[in-house]
Design a protein around this motif. Sequence first.
Motif, short mmCIF file in Angstrom:
data_model
loop_
_atom_site.label_atom_id
_atom_site.label_comp_id
_atom_site.label_asym_id
_atom_site.label_seq_id
_atom_site.Cartn_x
_atom_site.Cartn_y
_atom_site.Cartn_z
N GLY A 15 16.66 18.66 -48.34
CA GLY A 15 15.64 17.62 -48.38
C GLY A 15 15.79 16.50 -47.37
O GLY A 15 14.98 15.58 -47.34
N PHE A 16 16.81 16.55 -46.55
CA PHE A 16 16.97 15.51 -45.52
C PHE A 16 16.00 15.76 -44.38
O PHE A 16 15.82 16.89 -43.94
N ARG A 17 15.41 14.68 -43.90
CA ARG A 17 14.60 14.74 -42.67
C ARG A 17 15.47 14.17 -41.57
O ARG A 17 15.73 12.97 -41.53
N LEU A 18 15.93 15.05 -40.70
CA LEU A 18 16.85 14.63 -39.64
C LEU A 18 16.23 14.91 -38.27
O LEU A 18 15.49 15.87 -38.11
N PRO A 19 16.57 14.09 -37.29
CA PRO A 19 16.06 14.34 -35.95
C PRO A 19 16.72 15.57 -35.35
O PRO A 19 17.89 15.84 -35.58
N PHE A 20 15.94 16.34 -34.61
CA PHE A 20 16.47 17.48 -33.87
C PHE A 20 15.55 17.73 -32.70
O PHE A 20 14.42 17.29 -32.66
N GLY A 21 16.05 18.45 -31.72
CA GLY A 21 15.23 18.77 -30.56
C GLY A 21 15.24 20.26 -30.29
O GLY A 21 14.28 20.96 -30.53
N GLU A 49 20.53 23.06 -40.70
CA GLU A 49 19.70 23.90 -41.59
C GLU A 49 19.95 23.57 -43.05
O GLU A 49 19.02 23.42 -43.84
N ALA A 50 21.21 23.48 -43.43
CA ALA A 50 21.57 23.24 -44.82
C ALA A 50 21.11 21.86 -45.29
O ALA A 50 20.60 21.71 -46.41
N LEU A 51 21.26 20.86 -44.44
CA LEU A 51 20.84 19.51 -44.81
C LEU A 51 19.33 19.41 -44.92
O LEU A 51 18.80 18.74 -45.81
N GLU A 52 18.62 20.10 -44.04
CA GLU A 52 17.15 20.15 -44.14
C GLU A 52 16.73 20.82 -45.44
O GLU A 52 15.82 20.34 -46.12
N ASP A 53 17.38 21.93 -45.79
CA ASP A 53 17.05 22.62 -47.03
C ASP A 53 17.32 21.75 -48.25
O ASP A 53 16.69 21.91 -49.30
N VAL A 67 27.47 23.02 -48.71
CA VAL A 67 27.03 23.83 -47.57
C VAL A 67 27.94 25.06 -47.45
O VAL A 67 29.16 24.93 -47.38
N ASP A 68 27.33 26.23 -47.45
CA ASP A 68 28.09 27.46 -47.26
C ASP A 68 28.76 27.44 -45.89
O ASP A 68 28.20 26.92 -44.91
N ALA A 69 29.94 28.03 -45.82
CA ALA A 69 30.74 28.00 -44.60
C ALA A 69 30.06 28.68 -43.41
O ALA A 69 30.37 28.39 -42.26
N ASP A 70 29.12 29.59 -43.69
CA ASP A 70 28.47 30.33 -42.60
C ASP A 70 27.13 29.74 -42.18
O ASP A 70 26.40 30.33 -41.40
N ARG A 71 26.79 28.54 -42.67
CA ARG A 71 25.50 27.91 -42.33
C ARG A 71 25.69 26.74 -41.39
O ARG A 71 26.66 25.98 -41.51
#
Length: 130
Positions: free
Chosen positions: A43-49, A37-41, A29-33
């Motif tokens: 391929g992870f499907r993570l809960p968010f609101g 967002e990075a984990l979703e990119d 993961v880039d330090a500025d991200r």
Amino acid sequence: METARPTSGCEVTGYDITIRNREGRVVHVDADRFLLEALEDAGFRLPFGCRFGACLTCAASVVEGEVDQTQGRAYALRPEQAADGYVLLCVAKPRTDCTVDVGVRRDLYVNQFRNGMRRRDRSAGSRDGR
């Protein structure tokens, strides 16, 4: 440990994030991200609101390493939760290589109605309140 990877002729500093409770998968993961967002990119499907720190849906536990949430607003985290290592992935950026546990953390939620509000007795309308 910091790693650098060239991107379009310039170097971008980033960190390796190990997702311990997702088979130990590692994502750079880039330090500025933001981590979410990075984990979703990756391929992870993570809960968010909300994606701005106002809910606890994307809460994760940092097992090892350090993140920065100062550019975002981790409104929903109480100071004691942050001190216990919880972060909101939507407003957290890596500052070191990290190991995290992701997913909804039910122990962070406080049900304000549990044990605080009781059904009124049918005779609640009586003068003595019983």
